[in-house]
Design a protein around this motif. Structure first.
Motif, PDB file in Angstrom:
ATOM      1  N   ASP A  32       0.826  -1.211   0.000  1.00 56.17           N
ATOM      2  CA  ASP A  32       0.000   0.000   0.000  1.00 56.17           C
ATOM      3  C   ASP A  32       0.860   1.261   0.000  1.00 56.17           C
ATOM      4  O   ASP A  32       0.524   2.246  -0.661  1.00 56.17           O
ATOM      5  CB  ASP A  32      -0.970  -0.006   1.179  1.00 56.17           C
ATOM      6  CG  ASP A  32      -2.019  -1.100   1.055  1.00 56.17           C
ATOM      7  OD1 ASP A  32      -2.347  -1.486  -0.089  1.00 56.17           O
ATOM      8  OD2 ASP A  32      -2.507  -1.578   2.095  1.00 56.17           O
ATOM      9  N   GLN A  33       1.969   1.239   0.718  1.00 56.24           N
ATOM     10  CA  GLN A  33       2.863   2.395   0.734  1.00 56.24           C
ATOM     11  C   GLN A  33       3.555   2.558  -0.627  1.00 56.24           C
ATOM     12  O   GLN A  33       3.710   3.678  -1.105  1.00 56.24           O
ATOM     13  CB  GLN A  33       3.921   2.255   1.838  1.00 56.24           C
ATOM     14  CG  GLN A  33       3.345   2.378   3.227  1.00 56.24           C
ATOM     15  CD  GLN A  33       2.862   1.035   3.787  1.00 56.24           C
ATOM     16  OE1 GLN A  33       2.617   0.083   3.054  1.00 56.24           O
ATOM     17  NE2 GLN A  33       2.723   0.971   5.094  1.00 56.24           N
ATOM     18  N   ALA A  34       3.949   1.453  -1.237  1.00 60.30           N
ATOM     19  CA  ALA A  34       4.576   1.529  -2.560  1.00 60.30           C
ATOM     20  C   ALA A  34       3.594   2.093  -3.581  1.00 60.30           C
ATOM     21  O   ALA A  34       3.966   2.921  -4.424  1.00 60.30           O
ATOM     22  CB  ALA A  34       5.060   0.144  -2.996  1.00 60.30           C
ATOM     23  N   LYS A  35       2.349   1.652  -3.502  1.00 59.75           N
ATOM     24  CA  LYS A  35       1.335   2.108  -4.463  1.00 59.75           C
ATOM     25  C   LYS A  35       1.160   3.616  -4.421  1.00 59.75           C
ATOM     26  O   LYS A  35       0.957   4.258  -5.458  1.00 59.75           O
ATOM     27  CB  LYS A  35       0.001   1.409  -4.174  1.00 59.75           C
ATOM     28  CG  LYS A  35      -1.081   1.781  -5.167  1.00 59.75           C
ATOM     29  CD  LYS A  35      -2.279   0.886  -5.035  1.00 59.75           C
ATOM     30  CE  LYS A  35      -3.261   1.426  -4.058  1.00 59.75           C
ATOM     31  NZ  LYS A  35      -4.549   0.691  -4.097  1.00 59.75           N
TER      32      LYS A  35
ATOM     33  N   GLU B 176      -1.769   7.005 -10.837  1.00 56.02           N
ATOM     34  CA  GLU B 176      -2.863   6.078 -11.151  1.00 56.02           C
ATOM     35  C   GLU B 176      -2.707   5.484 -12.547  1.00 56.02           C
ATOM     36  O   GLU B 176      -3.099   4.345 -12.790  1.00 56.02           O
ATOM     37  CB  GLU B 176      -4.214   6.770 -11.007  1.00 56.02           C
ATOM     38  CG  GLU B 176      -4.571   7.029  -9.557  1.00 56.02           C
ATOM     39  CD  GLU B 176      -5.969   7.592  -9.396  1.00 56.02           C
ATOM     40  OE1 GLU B 176      -6.838   7.296 -10.238  1.00 56.02           O
ATOM     41  OE2 GLU B 176      -6.187   8.323  -8.423  1.00 56.02           O
ATOM     42  N   ASP B 177      -2.123   6.240 -13.478  1.00 53.97           N
ATOM     43  CA  ASP B 177      -1.970   5.755 -14.852  1.00 53.97           C
ATOM     44  C   ASP B 177      -0.592   5.118 -15.088  1.00 53.97           C
ATOM     45  O   ASP B 177      -0.144   4.992 -16.221  1.00 53.97           O
ATOM     46  CB  ASP B 177      -2.232   6.872 -15.858  1.00 53.97           C
ATOM     47  CG  ASP B 177      -1.254   8.029 -15.709  1.00 53.97           C
ATOM     48  OD1 ASP B 177      -0.527   8.109 -14.689  1.00 53.97           O
ATOM     49  OD2 ASP B 177      -1.222   8.881 -16.607  1.00 53.97           O
ATOM     50  N   PHE B 178       0.044   4.674 -14.033  1.00 53.42           N
ATOM     51  CA  PHE B 178       1.348   4.016 -14.119  1.00 53.42           C
ATOM     52  C   PHE B 178       1.303   2.842 -15.096  1.00 53.42           C
ATOM     53  O   PHE B 178       0.321   2.108 -15.164  1.00 53.42           O
ATOM     54  CB  PHE B 178       1.748   3.499 -12.725  1.00 53.42           C
ATOM     55  CG  PHE B 178       2.988   2.664 -12.730  1.00 53.42           C
ATOM     56  CD1 PHE B 178       4.233   3.255 -12.717  1.00 53.42           C
ATOM     57  CD2 PHE B 178       2.907   1.273 -12.749  1.00 53.42           C
ATOM     58  CE1 PHE B 178       5.384   2.478 -12.718  1.00 53.42           C
ATOM     59  CE2 PHE B 178       4.045   0.490 -12.749  1.00 53.42           C
ATOM     60  CZ  PHE B 178       5.294   1.096 -12.736  1.00 53.42           C
TER      61      PHE B 178
ATOM     62  N   LYS C  55       2.967  -5.753 -20.618  1.00 53.53           N
ATOM     63  CA  LYS C  55       2.705  -4.375 -20.230  1.00 53.53           C
ATOM     64  C   LYS C  55       1.625  -4.428 -19.151  1.00 53.53           C
ATOM     65  O   LYS C  55       0.547  -4.983 -19.375  1.00 53.53           O
ATOM     66  CB  LYS C  55       2.226  -3.564 -21.433  1.00 53.53           C
ATOM     67  CG  LYS C  55       1.869  -2.136 -21.104  1.00 53.53           C
ATOM     68  CD  LYS C  55       1.424  -1.415 -22.373  1.00 53.53           C
ATOM     69  CE  LYS C  55       0.895  -0.051 -22.088  1.00 53.53           C
ATOM     70  NZ  LYS C  55       0.422   0.610 -23.313  1.00 53.53           N
ATOM     71  N   ILE C  56       1.926  -3.878 -17.983  1.00 53.79           N
ATOM     72  CA  ILE C  56       0.962  -3.835 -16.884  1.00 53.79           C
ATOM     73  C   ILE C  56       0.480  -2.396 -16.784  1.00 53.79           C
ATOM     74  O   ILE C  56       1.276  -1.471 -16.607  1.00 53.79           O
ATOM     75  CB  ILE C  56       1.587  -4.296 -15.558  1.00 53.79           C
ATOM     76  CG1 ILE C  56       2.046  -5.760 -15.643  1.00 53.79           C
ATOM     77  CG2 ILE C  56       0.582  -4.174 -14.427  1.00 53.79           C
ATOM     78  CD1 ILE C  56       3.406  -5.940 -16.130  1.00 53.79           C
ATOM     79  N   VAL C  57      -0.813  -2.196 -16.942  1.00 55.55           N
ATOM     80  CA  VAL C  57      -1.395  -0.861 -16.983  1.00 55.55           C
ATOM     81  C   VAL C  57      -2.126  -0.583 -15.665  1.00 55.55           C
ATOM     82  O   VAL C  57      -2.980  -1.363 -15.248  1.00 55.55           O
ATOM     83  CB  VAL C  57      -2.371  -0.724 -18.173  1.00 55.55           C
ATOM     84  CG1 VAL C  57      -3.021   0.654 -18.177  1.00 55.55           C
ATOM     85  CG2 VAL C  57      -1.652  -0.987 -19.486  1.00 55.55           C
ATOM     86  N   GLY C  58      -1.779   0.511 -15.026  1.00 56.31           N
ATOM     87  CA  GLY C  58      -2.435   0.948 -13.799  1.00 56.31           C
ATOM     88  C   GLY C  58      -1.679   0.515 -12.556  1.00 56.31           C
ATOM     89  O   GLY C  58      -1.189  -0.605 -12.462  1.00 56.31           O
TER      90      GLY C  58
ATOM     91  N   GLU D  57      -1.024  -5.237  -7.316  1.00 61.12           N
ATOM     92  CA  GLU D  57      -1.698  -6.505  -7.043  1.00 61.12           C
ATOM     93  C   GLU D  57      -0.918  -7.685  -7.625  1.00 61.12           C
ATOM     94  O   GLU D  57      -0.799  -8.736  -6.983  1.00 61.12           O
ATOM     95  CB  GLU D  57      -3.129  -6.488  -7.585  1.00 61.12           C
ATOM     96  CG  GLU D  57      -3.984  -7.598  -7.061  1.00 61.12           C
ATOM     97  CD  GLU D  57      -4.138  -7.630  -5.547  1.00 61.12           C
ATOM     98  OE1 GLU D  57      -4.393  -8.723  -5.001  1.00 61.12           O
ATOM     99  OE2 GLU D  57      -3.994  -6.578  -4.880  1.00 61.12           O
ATOM    100  N   LEU D  58      -0.374  -7.516  -8.816  1.00 64.05           N
ATOM    101  CA  LEU D  58       0.449  -8.560  -9.416  1.00 64.05           C
ATOM    102  C   LEU D  58       1.634  -8.889  -8.515  1.00 64.05           C
ATOM    103  O   LEU D  58       1.940 -10.053  -8.257  1.00 64.05           O
ATOM    104  CB  LEU D  58       0.944  -8.106 -10.793  1.00 64.05           C
ATOM    105  CG  LEU D  58       1.919  -9.031 -11.496  1.00 64.05           C
ATOM    106  CD1 LEU D  58       1.238 -10.337 -11.887  1.00 64.05           C
ATOM    107  CD2 LEU D  58       2.481  -8.347 -12.720  1.00 64.05           C
ATOM    108  N   ASN D  59       2.283  -7.865  -7.990  1.00 66.93           N
ATOM    109  CA  ASN D  59       3.427  -8.087  -7.112  1.00 66.93           C
ATOM    110  C   ASN D  59       3.012  -8.605  -5.740  1.00 66.93           C
ATOM    111  O   ASN D  59       3.750  -9.363  -5.116  1.00 66.93           O
ATOM    112  CB  ASN D  59       4.248  -6.803  -6.986  1.00 66.93           C
ATOM    113  CG  ASN D  59       5.097  -6.589  -8.208  1.00 66.93           C
ATOM    114  OD1 ASN D  59       6.137  -7.203  -8.360  1.00 66.93           O
ATOM    115  ND2 ASN D  59       4.619  -5.747  -9.114  1.00 66.93           N
ATOM    116  N   ARG D  60       1.843  -8.217  -5.273  1.00 69.74           N
ATOM    117  CA  ARG D  60       1.341  -8.728  -3.997  1.00 69.74           C
ATOM    118  C   ARG D  60       1.106 -10.244  -4.100  1.00 69.74           C
ATOM    119  O   ARG D  60       1.456 -10.998  -3.203  1.00 69.74           O
ATOM    120  CB  ARG D  60       0.041  -8.014  -3.622  1.00 69.74           C
ATOM    121  CG  ARG D  60      -0.483  -8.353  -2.252  1.00 69.74           C
ATOM    122  CD  ARG D  60      -1.869  -7.755  -1.975  1.00 69.74           C
ATOM    123  NE  ARG D  60      -2.042  -6.383  -2.360  1.00 69.74           N
ATOM    124  CZ  ARG D  60      -1.957  -5.326  -1.532  1.00 69.74           C
ATOM    125  NH1 ARG D  60      -1.666  -5.509  -0.260  1.00 69.74           N
ATOM    126  NH2 ARG D  60      -2.157  -4.113  -1.980  1.00 69.74           N
TER     127      ARG D  60
END
Length: 79
Positions: free
Chosen positions: A27-30, A35-37, A47-50, A56-59
């Motif tokens: 949550d801190q990293a996010k 938002e459009d990362f 390509k991971i959008v958002g 979430e992918l990394n979580r």
């Protein structure tokens, strides 16, 4: 603000971001991403959008992140 202080600020944010990853503080990293990362993984051509999707992918597939920021480059508004 000078280019040197901009670069140091960008480096500080990058170091903080990867420290959050290392600690799995998702949550801190996010909060350090827009938002459009978008993330590009050239090795798999994904390509991971958002920021929510990236975090979430990394979580879910967290692995063991051991990253040391050695250099920060900028071009226009990209760091």
């Amino acid at each position: 603000m000078s280019a040197d202080s901009d670069a140091e600020n960008a480096r500080g944010i990058a170091v903080k971001f990867w420290n959050h990853f290392h600690c799995k503080a998702w949550d801190q990293a996010k909060q350090l991403l827009t938002e459009d990362f978008e993330a590009y993984w050239p090795q798999s051509r994904e390509k991971i959008v958002g920021r929510d999707n990236f975090i979430e992918l990394n979580r879910i597939y967290s692995g063991d992140h051991k990253i040391e920021v050695q250099n920060v480059r900028s071009e226009y508004d990209r760091w």
